[in-house]
Design a protein around this motif. Structure first.
Motif, short mmCIF file in Angstrom:
data_model
loop_
_atom_site.label_atom_id
_atom_site.label_comp_id
_atom_site.label_asym_id
_atom_site.label_seq_id
_atom_site.Cartn_x
_atom_site.Cartn_y
_atom_site.Cartn_z
N THR A 59 0.83 -1.22 0.00
CA THR A 59 0.00 0.00 0.00
C THR A 59 0.86 1.26 0.00
OG1 THR A 59 -0.15 -0.13 2.42
CG2 THR A 59 -1.96 -1.09 1.14
N SER A 63 0.92 3.98 -2.99
CA SER A 63 0.65 5.40 -2.75
C SER A 63 1.82 6.28 -3.20
CB SER A 63 0.37 5.64 -1.26
OG SER A 63 -0.80 4.98 -0.86
N LYS A 98 -7.79 2.25 -3.12
CA LYS A 98 -6.54 2.92 -3.50
C LYS A 98 -6.26 2.71 -4.98
CE LYS A 98 -4.19 2.94 0.97
NZ LYS A 98 -4.01 4.39 0.97
#
Length: 614
Positions: A59, A63, A98
């Protein structure tokens, strides 16, 4: 027993170390995200720091690469924007929300390149994810970008439809930070539909919001669009003033497309004022920037420039611009209106240079496009939607004015009430001061006691910190001593191996006679003694996590590759490694190159730093 405790302590310290890296990377990612729209270069520095941290989660990688892509989008580098957004998505397969957030700028990148089908494909993927999660903010953001794609395509009916839906969703979700960007896109559609006065109102409403949110690139982009609306309403001096501010601010972000568009608008305004030298200079710079950026908007801008050149009989320059633009193959990626303007200008240029066949072909294409636009006219439906939204916006403004009047009335009444409260408060304050003075001595005594207690506590903490520092230094000395011992062992192993092999070679060459029994024993000794196993055992005691960390991060590496890297970890020279492994110096260099290639590392400095930090 002490050995077991030491292992446990070492394991816990390494775990905490890894967690600290993740925590630091997450903090850097938050900071970069907050800065990328305001200070792209500052955000880039933070991103590089975060990506150097080892053992990050998917993650965080996702990002970080998403923000990396946004950085390049701020710079107008759409190819890099697309590359890093795809890299971001590859880490976010199991994190749909996301993933959806990274799909949006990916679609924007393709839209900016004129690849509208790809843009709609990725934006619709994002929309499906947000819709399944009932995420109104996400859906509103995607609708806004889809509306912008249709505006670029010249399909204003669909553009208005999606943008109005975006406004409704974002208002429902109270996403006030997202609304200005969608309202700006809606203003762009009204501008394209020649509703200039309403477009100006919307742009002026967006500008202070962009500045308040720190979205300065959007601020300068909106100034450029506002200037275009001023040009259409014959307010040329105001347009030039606004464009100069926009150009000066946009240079900070380095987006060639935005700068090119603004210079084209500046050239347009200057020609209306009959400042032709300034107009030529602005259009020339605009064309250079648009060709360099590879934007499909080069068709509209170069069409305007070619038309201006032909009008002033500068046909040679016009033909030169046509040749440069045609090499880009951007004509098919632009909208029909821009294509029509470009072909009309090309026809004028060829006509001026007596190239009749080329001129006729260009004019025919321009007329054909205009005819298709006329047949597809849906302006009535669009005006109805515009009028509906405009009416709703005006009602909101009226409600806002009414609310402001009520607030002013309440403020007047509150002022009178405050005067009485000030008088009553003053009396109460006087009583409190007298009570405070009476208790002052007692309070001062208590504070002195607390200060003494805090000072004692501070001294105790300082002593504890000094003790911990001494303990850390002692542990570091132990590790350094083991490192030296391990290096010494490796070199002794290499020397012993060399000696054994030399004795065997002498026996083979006949330099030692009647030593067959000795030869056999030495050969047996060389085969049975597992020097590498001894080295590996000691190495793992000093660097227990090195092999696993390297294997997990670079799964293409073989066991032999990792063993080779362990020698590099000891800072052994190429000559020492060659001696230890019984290979040539050139083979060591080749081995090191192949390992770097598997790790996708190009330079020695990065490779050596990574091995050292592992």
């Amino acid at each position: 027993m002490k050995h077991v405790y030491f292992k446990i302590a070492l394991f816990l310290s390494l775990s905490c170390f890894a967690q600290n890296h993740v925590s630091e990377a997450y903090k850097l990612e938050r900071q970069a995200k907050s800065q990328v729209l305001k200070n792209p270069e500052g955000a880039l520095t933070l991103l590089k720091q975060a990506l150097r941290k080892p053992n990050l989660t998917d993650t965080i990688y996702g990002s970080l690469y998403n923000i990396y892509g946004i950085y390049f989008g701020m710079r107008g580098n759409n190819d890099s924007l697309i590359y890093y957004q795809k890299k971001s998505i590859s880490y976010l397969e199991n994190y749909p929300e996301k993933r959806a957030q990274s799909l949006i700028p990916l679609g924007v990148g393709y839209r900016n390149k004129g690849e509208h089908e790809m843009a709609l494909n990725y934006l619709n993927q994002s929309l499906e994810i947000f819709r399944s999660q009932k995420n109104a903010r996400g859906m509103g953001t995607v609708y806004g970008e889809i509306g912008s794609v249709y505006n670029t395509l010249g399909d204003y009916e669909k553009s208005v439809k999606y943008l109005v839906q975006a406004v409704e969703l974002l208002k429902k979700d109270k996403a006030t930070d997202k609304l200005p960007a969608v309202q700006q896109k809606l203003a762009n559609t009204y501008l394209a539909q020649k509703n200039f006065s309403f477009a100006i109102d919307l742009y002026n409403a967006c500008l202070p919001e962009f500045k308040r949110l720190g979205q300065m690139k959007n601020y300068y982009l909106t100034l450029g669009n506002l200037a275009e609306a001023y040009i259409h309403t014959d307010n040329f001096n105001k347009a030039i003033e606004v464009l100069n501010e926009s150009i000066k601010g946009s240079e900070f972000f380095g987006d060639k497309t935005i700068l090119g568009v603004n210079y084209a608008k500046l050239g347009n305004a200057e020609q209306y004022l009959k400042h032709y030298d300034k107009a030529f200079a602005a259009y020339d710079k605009a064309t250079d920037l648009m060709i360099a950026s590879g934007s499909n908007r080069v068709i509209r801008i170069s069409g305007e420039y070619i038309g201006l050149l032909s009008k002033h009989k500068q046909y040679a320059k016009a033909i030169e611009v046509i040749k440069r633009v045609d090499k880009l193959n951007m004509y098919s990626k632009s909208n029909p209106e821009d294509q029509s303007i470009y072909k009309k200008a090309v026809g004028d240029a060829y006509s001026g240079t007596q190239q009749a066949d080329a001129a006729i072909a260009a004019y025919q294409q321009s007329i054909k496009i205009k005819d298709s636009l006329a047949e597809a006219d849906r302006s009535k439906a669009i005006r109805e939607m515009q009028a509906k939204f405009q009416t709703e916006l005006q009602l909101e403004k009226n409600h806002s004015l009414e609310a402001n009047n009520k607030l002013l009335q309440k403020d007047l009444e509150a002022e009178q009430t405050r005067r009485w409260l000030y008088l009553t408060g003053g009396i109460a304050l006087l009583v409190l001061v007298l009570m405070a003075l009476r208790n002052y001595r007692i309070t001062a005594k208590l504070q002195r006691t607390k200060l003494q207690s805090l000072e004692a506590e501070k001294n105790m903490i300082a002593q504890q910190h000094l003790h911990e520092q001494e303990l850390t230094n002692a542990q570091r000395n132990i590790i350094d001593e083991k490192q030296r011992e391990l290096t010494s062992t490796a070199l002794r192993m290499a020397n012993l191996q060399d000696s054994l092999n030399q004795m065997i070679d002498k026996c083979n060459n006949g330099e030692i006679s009647r030593v067959s029994d000795l030869k056999k024993e030495l050969q047996l000794l060389a085969r049975q003694e597992d020097y590498w196993k001894q080295f590996e055992t000691r190495f793992n005691h000093v660097h227990p996590e090195f092999s696993n960390s390297l294997q997990n991060r670079f799964n293409k590496l073989t066991k032999n590759d990792i063993e080779f890297c362990s020698l590099l970890k000891l800072n052994l020279s190429n000559k020492e490694i060659a001696s230890l492994l019984q290979i040539s110096h050139e083979s060591v260099i080749t081995k090191k190159y192949r390992i770097k290639k598997k790790m996708e590392i190009n330079d020695d400095e990065t490779f050596e730093r990574l091995i050292k930090e592992m």
